[in-house]
Scaffold this motif. Sequence first.
Motif, mmCIF file in Angstrom:
data_model
loop_
_atom_site.group_PDB
_atom_site.id
_atom_site.type_symbol
_atom_site.label_atom_id
_atom_site.label_comp_id
_atom_site.label_asym_id
_atom_site.label_seq_id
_atom_site.Cartn_x
_atom_site.Cartn_y
_atom_site.Cartn_z
ATOM 1 N N GLY A 261 0.818 -1.206 0.000
ATOM 2 C CA GLY A 261 0.000 0.000 0.000
ATOM 3 C C GLY A 261 0.850 1.253 0.000
ATOM 4 O O GLY A 261 2.082 1.193 0.037
ATOM 5 N N GLN A 262 0.161 2.405 -0.014
ATOM 6 C CA GLN A 262 0.885 3.683 -0.069
ATOM 7 C C GLN A 262 1.818 3.847 1.123
ATOM 8 O O GLN A 262 2.862 4.480 1.027
ATOM 9 C CB GLN A 262 -0.108 4.850 -0.118
ATOM 10 C CG GLN A 262 -0.874 4.981 -1.412
ATOM 11 C CD GLN A 262 -2.157 4.181 -1.423
ATOM 12 O OE1 GLN A 262 -2.366 3.304 -0.585
ATOM 13 N NE2 GLN A 262 -3.041 4.462 -2.378
ATOM 14 N N TYR A 286 4.678 1.678 -3.820
ATOM 15 C CA TYR A 286 3.389 1.092 -4.185
ATOM 16 C C TYR A 286 2.963 1.507 -5.588
ATOM 17 O O TYR A 286 2.371 0.733 -6.338
ATOM 18 C CB TYR A 286 2.351 1.550 -3.168
ATOM 19 C CG TYR A 286 0.953 1.017 -3.351
ATOM 20 C CD1 TYR A 286 0.698 -0.351 -3.328
ATOM 21 C CD2 TYR A 286 -0.116 1.896 -3.504
ATOM 22 C CE1 TYR A 286 -0.600 -0.821 -3.462
ATOM 23 C CE2 TYR A 286 -1.410 1.424 -3.642
ATOM 24 C CZ TYR A 286 -1.639 0.063 -3.622
ATOM 25 O OH TYR A 286 -2.920 -0.407 -3.758
ATOM 26 N N GLN A 287 3.291 2.750 -5.944
ATOM 27 C CA GLN A 287 2.809 3.295 -7.223
ATOM 28 C C GLN A 287 3.658 2.854 -8.411
ATOM 29 O O GLN A 287 3.249 3.090 -9.559
ATOM 30 C CB GLN A 287 2.792 4.827 -7.146
ATOM 31 C CG GLN A 287 1.803 5.398 -6.150
ATOM 32 C CD GLN A 287 2.353 5.491 -4.745
ATOM 33 O OE1 GLN A 287 3.453 5.012 -4.459
ATOM 34 N NE2 GLN A 287 1.608 6.100 -3.842
ATOM 35 N N ASN A 318 -1.628 1.016 -9.420
ATOM 36 C CA ASN A 318 -1.990 1.808 -8.242
ATOM 37 C C ASN A 318 -1.525 3.255 -8.314
ATOM 38 O O ASN A 318 -1.568 3.965 -7.317
ATOM 39 C CB ASN A 318 -1.383 1.149 -6.999
ATOM 40 C CG ASN A 318 -1.758 -0.311 -6.904
ATOM 41 O OD1 ASN A 318 -2.930 -0.645 -6.945
ATOM 42 N ND2 ASN A 318 -0.763 -1.185 -6.812
ATOM 43 N N LYS A 320 -2.179 6.877 -9.215
ATOM 44 C CA LYS A 320 -3.433 7.625 -9.401
ATOM 45 C C LYS A 320 -3.171 9.126 -9.392
ATOM 46 O O LYS A 320 -2.122 9.574 -8.943
ATOM 47 C CB LYS A 320 -4.415 7.283 -8.267
ATOM 48 C CG LYS A 320 -4.624 5.795 -8.004
ATOM 49 C CD LYS A 320 -5.625 5.200 -8.949
ATOM 50 C CE LYS A 320 -5.758 3.698 -8.791
ATOM 51 N NZ LYS A 320 -6.004 3.227 -7.444
#
Lengths: 475, 157
Positions: A261-262, A286-287, A318, A320
Amino acid sequence: MAVIYLRSSDGSDASDGLTWANAKATLAAALTAAGVGGTVYMSDAHNESAAGEKTFTSPGTAASPVIILCVDDAGDPEPPTALATTGVVATTDSDLEFAGFAYAYGVTFTAGSGFVFAGMHFQSSSPWWWRLDSCKLRLPSTFGGNQLKIGGSNGDDDKLLELHNTTIEFGEAGQGIAAGADFVWTGTASAIVSGTLPTTLFQAPPVSYVSSTTLLQGVDLSALGSGKNLILISGGSAYRFVFQDCKLGSSVAVTTGNVAGQGGGQVELINCDSGDTNYRYFKKVYQGEISQETTIVRTGGSTDGTTPISHKFVTTANSKFYSPLVGPWVTFWAETPGAFTIEAETVTDNVTLTDAEAWIEVEYPGTSGFPLGLFANDRAADILATPANQTSSSVAWTTTGLTTPVKQTLSKAITTAEKGVLRARVCVAKASTTVYVDLLRLASSGRQFMVAPGTYMNEAGSGFGGERRWILGPH
Amino acid sequence: MSISNSTIVEDRVQVDGRRHVRERHTDHLAATHDVPYMAEAGANATTTMNNRVASIEAQLKQNEIDANLAKALNGETGTFTFQHSTAGENLTALCDMYKLLTKWELITVAHVLHHQNLTNQQITNNFGFSGAAIQTFLNKLATNDTRYHDILAEQSI
């Protein structure tokens, strides 16, 4: 506080330890006798071994740690005058446990031998700090579950292990380091002792540990080559790794596993390589991931002086608008306040990026009277705004392997209010996309730097030998 | 419960002859696990990829066990997953962790273990107890389970 002498060959824990003639025999007894702020002089012939678990809880405090020095005891000098690196503290079939506050020089710590459960644990529910200088940490047991554990449950603040010029040896491929508290490892040649090498060096910490930061700087990890992994990104963990100026093994994988996750794991590798380069970079969050690229590069773009370099952004699903893959800051010195246009060139393979999918972000000294930074970007105004394509570009790129190169410019004009540091970075928010980014951001600036956190000396516009200033690197 | 497919999704030469390689390992749940690295000029990426499968499977297993243990530390009894690990492997890990816990964590995990309805054989295998010691251990779990619920009740949770 006391000065304690430690020598296994003729010492006894029943002795007071105040002279070589009355030396203690074990480190645990010497630590206790030394007390808060005490010093333990360990003979270079000291070789202590025990079957059961050994716990070294230093009575030292943060302000007054215990100092453990391996010394040359020839002639029984009191106090000793020369350091040594041959003292040994070992167990044969159980753990070595460390707690409290201590500095140790020149000691080889060995946990276990044969096929036994014998790890090395720097952990406590209370604050602790150990700094090991010119030491060796050995886990020669062939049991794969043994680890160098760093951490401790129940509120893991104020806990730190520092290794300097200290090697680690493993006895089975399944072993590794579980860093669940802060860990700094610096200045170590041949840091992983050759022989049996771990498949994954940094493994998942125990679940009861909390987040931590691991920094490796100037550490030679070249023993770990093809098929080995430096870091396991474990699910749900929140660990940050920074490797800087390290030597790597050929074909080693920096990471394995996915970031959950972030707020999950973050890995950044700065100028670490197996080859003679000075530009290798890797970031995993995460990204997505960012790495250096030397084939798909802008003509006349960023270079280390010899090799053209770009950065390759590979986003996951992921990335965004509100949580993009963020590149490293590129730092400029702006001597004269005024208007600047910060630009970054990009190229993709048949993907036209909108201003909701990629943008440049600038932080600049836009406030008079205070060092308060201002932020500006060329992103779409907000998440509800209709995206517009970023500006097409005609600059030349080498686009080997790209079927339909799409070149664009990310650009933002700002006005600084004071002289000082500007920072710019590219953000990519388009999911599952590869974007190549040229690092040369400001055509009017002669000098740009991609810098790690810290204080740096920067040459102003007049170049080398010119006026110099101290600047603070970004975090 | 394994990697079902592994492919090289990127193998691109850099200016010094080395290659950006990206392995993509897909597990039985169709989740992908990428491993990017910089390969030497003549390295066989396929061999490296195939050799890595076992370690990825081990990591997936350990990750799941760790996640389940974290749930146990939170007192959760019915939310464990067994996609990459077996119930037995998790029970062993849970028991191993239980031996190292203190205070509230111990009470919490005792509550979880109490609700696992451990067999005598499982207790023997994981804790080394036999004979009357098994019942003593079960009684301790039950006592701590009661304490767990009492504490929650006191906190109005």
